[in-house]
Design a protein around this motif. Structure first.
Motif, mmCIF file in Angstrom:
data_model
loop_
_atom_site.group_PDB
_atom_site.id
_atom_site.type_symbol
_atom_site.label_atom_id
_atom_site.label_comp_id
_atom_site.label_asym_id
_atom_site.label_seq_id
_atom_site.Cartn_x
_atom_site.Cartn_y
_atom_site.Cartn_z
ATOM 1 N N LYS A 10 12.972 -0.421 3.399
ATOM 2 C CA LYS A 10 12.219 0.446 2.493
ATOM 3 C C LYS A 10 12.467 1.924 2.835
ATOM 4 O O LYS A 10 13.050 2.247 3.884
ATOM 5 C CB LYS A 10 10.726 0.108 2.596
ATOM 6 C CG LYS A 10 10.397 -1.322 2.149
ATOM 7 C CD LYS A 10 8.885 -1.546 2.175
ATOM 8 C CE LYS A 10 8.534 -2.970 1.777
ATOM 9 N NZ LYS A 10 7.062 -3.169 1.716
ATOM 10 N N TYR A 50 8.078 -5.912 -8.075
ATOM 11 C CA TYR A 50 6.707 -6.131 -7.624
ATOM 12 C C TYR A 50 5.788 -6.653 -8.733
ATOM 13 O O TYR A 50 4.569 -6.491 -8.653
ATOM 14 C CB TYR A 50 6.146 -4.836 -7.038
ATOM 15 C CG TYR A 50 6.645 -4.546 -5.627
ATOM 16 C CD1 TYR A 50 6.514 -5.501 -4.617
ATOM 17 C CD2 TYR A 50 7.218 -3.318 -5.305
ATOM 18 C CE1 TYR A 50 6.951 -5.244 -3.337
ATOM 19 C CE2 TYR A 50 7.668 -3.053 -4.007
ATOM 20 C CZ TYR A 50 7.523 -4.017 -3.034
ATOM 21 O OH TYR A 50 7.956 -3.760 -1.749
ATOM 22 N N HIS A 53 2.390 -8.207 -8.188
ATOM 23 C CA HIS A 53 1.298 -7.370 -7.663
ATOM 24 C C HIS A 53 0.742 -6.420 -8.721
ATOM 25 O O HIS A 53 -0.030 -5.520 -8.397
ATOM 26 C CB HIS A 53 1.791 -6.545 -6.468
ATOM 27 C CG HIS A 53 2.247 -7.384 -5.310
ATOM 28 N ND1 HIS A 53 1.427 -8.287 -4.675
ATOM 29 C CD2 HIS A 53 3.451 -7.472 -4.685
ATOM 30 C CE1 HIS A 53 2.088 -8.894 -3.699
ATOM 31 N NE2 HIS A 53 3.322 -8.429 -3.696
ATOM 32 N N ARG A 56 -2.887 -5.519 -8.748
ATOM 33 C CA ARG A 56 -3.510 -5.089 -7.482
ATOM 34 C C ARG A 56 -3.796 -3.590 -7.501
ATOM 35 O O ARG A 56 -3.067 -2.821 -8.116
ATOM 36 C CB ARG A 56 -2.573 -5.383 -6.309
ATOM 37 C CG ARG A 56 -2.153 -6.820 -6.210
ATOM 38 C CD ARG A 56 -3.105 -7.639 -5.363
ATOM 39 N NE ARG A 56 -2.397 -8.809 -4.861
ATOM 40 C CZ ARG A 56 -2.157 -9.038 -3.578
ATOM 41 N NH1 ARG A 56 -2.596 -8.208 -2.666
ATOM 42 N NH2 ARG A 56 -1.494 -10.107 -3.211
ATOM 43 N N PHE A 58 -3.257 -1.454 -5.322
ATOM 44 C CA PHE A 58 -2.240 -0.632 -4.660
ATOM 45 C C PHE A 58 -0.904 -0.639 -5.398
ATOM 46 O O PHE A 58 0.080 -0.089 -4.902
ATOM 47 C CB PHE A 58 -2.049 -1.082 -3.209
ATOM 48 C CG PHE A 58 -1.684 -2.546 -3.044
ATOM 49 C CD1 PHE A 58 -0.372 -2.972 -3.161
ATOM 50 C CD2 PHE A 58 -2.671 -3.488 -2.766
ATOM 51 C CE1 PHE A 58 -0.039 -4.314 -3.010
ATOM 52 C CE2 PHE A 58 -2.349 -4.841 -2.608
ATOM 53 C CZ PHE A 58 -1.022 -5.247 -2.734
ATOM 54 N N LEU A 62 2.503 1.436 -4.501
ATOM 55 C CA LEU A 62 3.644 0.640 -4.057
ATOM 56 C C LEU A 62 4.919 1.060 -4.811
ATOM 57 O O LEU A 62 5.969 1.300 -4.201
ATOM 58 C CB LEU A 62 3.310 -0.830 -4.327
ATOM 59 C CG LEU A 62 4.197 -1.942 -3.800
ATOM 60 C CD1 LEU A 62 4.383 -1.802 -2.306
ATOM 61 C CD2 LEU A 62 3.549 -3.293 -4.129
ATOM 62 N N THR A 92 2.992 -8.909 7.203
ATOM 63 C CA THR A 92 2.994 -7.755 6.293
ATOM 64 C C THR A 92 2.237 -6.570 6.886
ATOM 65 O O THR A 92 2.683 -5.429 6.805
ATOM 66 C CB THR A 92 2.354 -8.151 4.937
ATOM 67 O OG1 THR A 92 3.102 -9.241 4.391
ATOM 68 C CG2 THR A 92 2.369 -6.985 3.964
ATOM 69 N N ARG A 103 8.475 -5.318 12.093
ATOM 70 C CA ARG A 103 7.262 -4.529 11.824
ATOM 71 C C ARG A 103 6.426 -4.355 13.084
ATOM 72 O O ARG A 103 5.795 -3.314 13.287
ATOM 73 C CB ARG A 103 6.437 -5.197 10.730
ATOM 74 C CG ARG A 103 7.081 -5.099 9.348
ATOM 75 C CD ARG A 103 6.387 -6.047 8.409
ATOM 76 N NE ARG A 103 6.867 -5.977 7.045
ATOM 77 C CZ ARG A 103 6.821 -7.013 6.203
ATOM 78 N NH1 ARG A 103 6.330 -8.174 6.615
ATOM 79 N NH2 ARG A 103 7.267 -6.889 4.971
ATOM 80 N N ILE A 110 0.307 -0.710 6.509
ATOM 81 C CA ILE A 110 0.682 -1.786 5.589
ATOM 82 C C ILE A 110 1.500 -1.262 4.403
ATOM 83 O O ILE A 110 2.363 -1.957 3.881
ATOM 84 C CB ILE A 110 -0.573 -2.562 5.109
ATOM 85 C CG1 ILE A 110 -0.176 -3.878 4.451
ATOM 86 C CG2 ILE A 110 -1.443 -1.724 4.200
ATOM 87 C CD1 ILE A 110 -1.313 -4.843 4.284
ATOM 88 N N GLY A 111 1.233 -0.041 3.980
ATOM 89 C CA GLY A 111 1.975 0.532 2.852
ATOM 90 C C GLY A 111 3.403 0.867 3.237
ATOM 91 O O GLY A 111 4.346 0.573 2.506
ATOM 92 N N ASN A 113 5.676 -0.322 5.582
ATOM 93 C CA ASN A 113 5.922 -1.342 6.601
ATOM 94 C C ASN A 113 7.414 -1.680 6.763
ATOM 95 O O ASN A 113 7.785 -2.786 7.098
ATOM 96 C CB ASN A 113 5.067 -2.588 6.335
ATOM 97 C CG ASN A 113 5.396 -3.250 5.004
ATOM 98 O OD1 ASN A 113 6.222 -2.764 4.256
ATOM 99 N ND2 ASN A 113 4.760 -4.368 4.737
ATOM 100 N N HIS A 116 11.201 -5.340 3.466
ATOM 101 C CA HIS A 116 10.734 -6.404 2.571
ATOM 102 C C HIS A 116 11.686 -7.586 2.700
ATOM 103 O O HIS A 116 12.887 -7.398 2.835
ATOM 104 C CB HIS A 116 10.740 -5.924 1.116
ATOM 105 C CG HIS A 116 10.614 -7.054 0.130
ATOM 106 N ND1 HIS A 116 9.405 -7.568 -0.267
ATOM 107 C CD2 HIS A 116 11.562 -7.812 -0.486
ATOM 108 C CE1 HIS A 116 9.614 -8.586 -1.099
ATOM 109 N NE2 HIS A 116 10.920 -8.756 -1.249
#
Ligand code: CMP
Length: 144
Positions: A10, A50, A53, A56, A58, A62, A92, A103, A110-111, A113, A116
């Motif tokens: 990421k 994504y 998600h 969600r 977030f 994200l 995660t 990680r 967590i954002g 991290n 993926h």
């Protein structure tokens, strides 16, 4: 079974200079790198990647994060590649990921991290198609 899995460093991992460290760990584990590219992520690709998600709280954050600067997208192949890669990445939430995992060793929130990886062989198929389309994914054959 021999599987392929989608793994992505990421933006935070790229900015922190962790591509080499991460590639090295997967290589030493015995997985084979069959596709890789440094790339910017469009809003559309981020939302598709994504999609699960979408509802969600977030989700916006994200998508914003993953499109903020380049990512390093990869496909790794080997015996049980999907779960092996997940184990190497750690949980995660970096607060719960064990030392020795990617990680666990390098992540803090967590954002952001760092990495993926596909969570199942079905997700791997979907994500590889999304990120690599019909690009050839092979290491033992010359391709044109
Ligand atoms: P990833 O494996 O890329 O898949 C979904 C991502 O959502 C996850 O890693 C996290 O980085 C991100 N995320 C951000 N905030 C949260 C949160 N509060 N709970 C779970 N995942 C989150």
């Amino acid at each position: 079974a021999i599987e392929k899995t989608f793994v992505m460093v990421k933006p935070d991992g790229v900015q922190r200079g962790l591509i080499g460290e991460i590639v090295s760990r997967f290589e030493r584990k015995g997985l084979k790198l069959v596709g890789a590219k440094l790339m910017s992520v469009s809003q559309q690709l981020a939302e598709q990647h994504y999609a699960e998600h979408k509802e969600r709280p977030f989700f916006g954050e994200l998508v914003q994060f993953i499109t903020s600067s380049p990512v390093f997208a990869m496909v790794w192949e080997g015996e049980n590649a999907v779960s092996v890669a997940r184990t190497m990445m750690g949980k995660t939430n970096p607060a719960e990921s064990a030392p020795g995992t990617i990680r666990g060793d390098f992540g803090l929130t967590i954002g952001m991290n760092i990495i993926h990886g596909s969570d199942s062989p079905e997700s791997a198929d979907r994500e590889i198609a999304l990120w690599f389309g019909n690009e050839a994914l092979s290491y033992d054959k010359a391709v044109d």
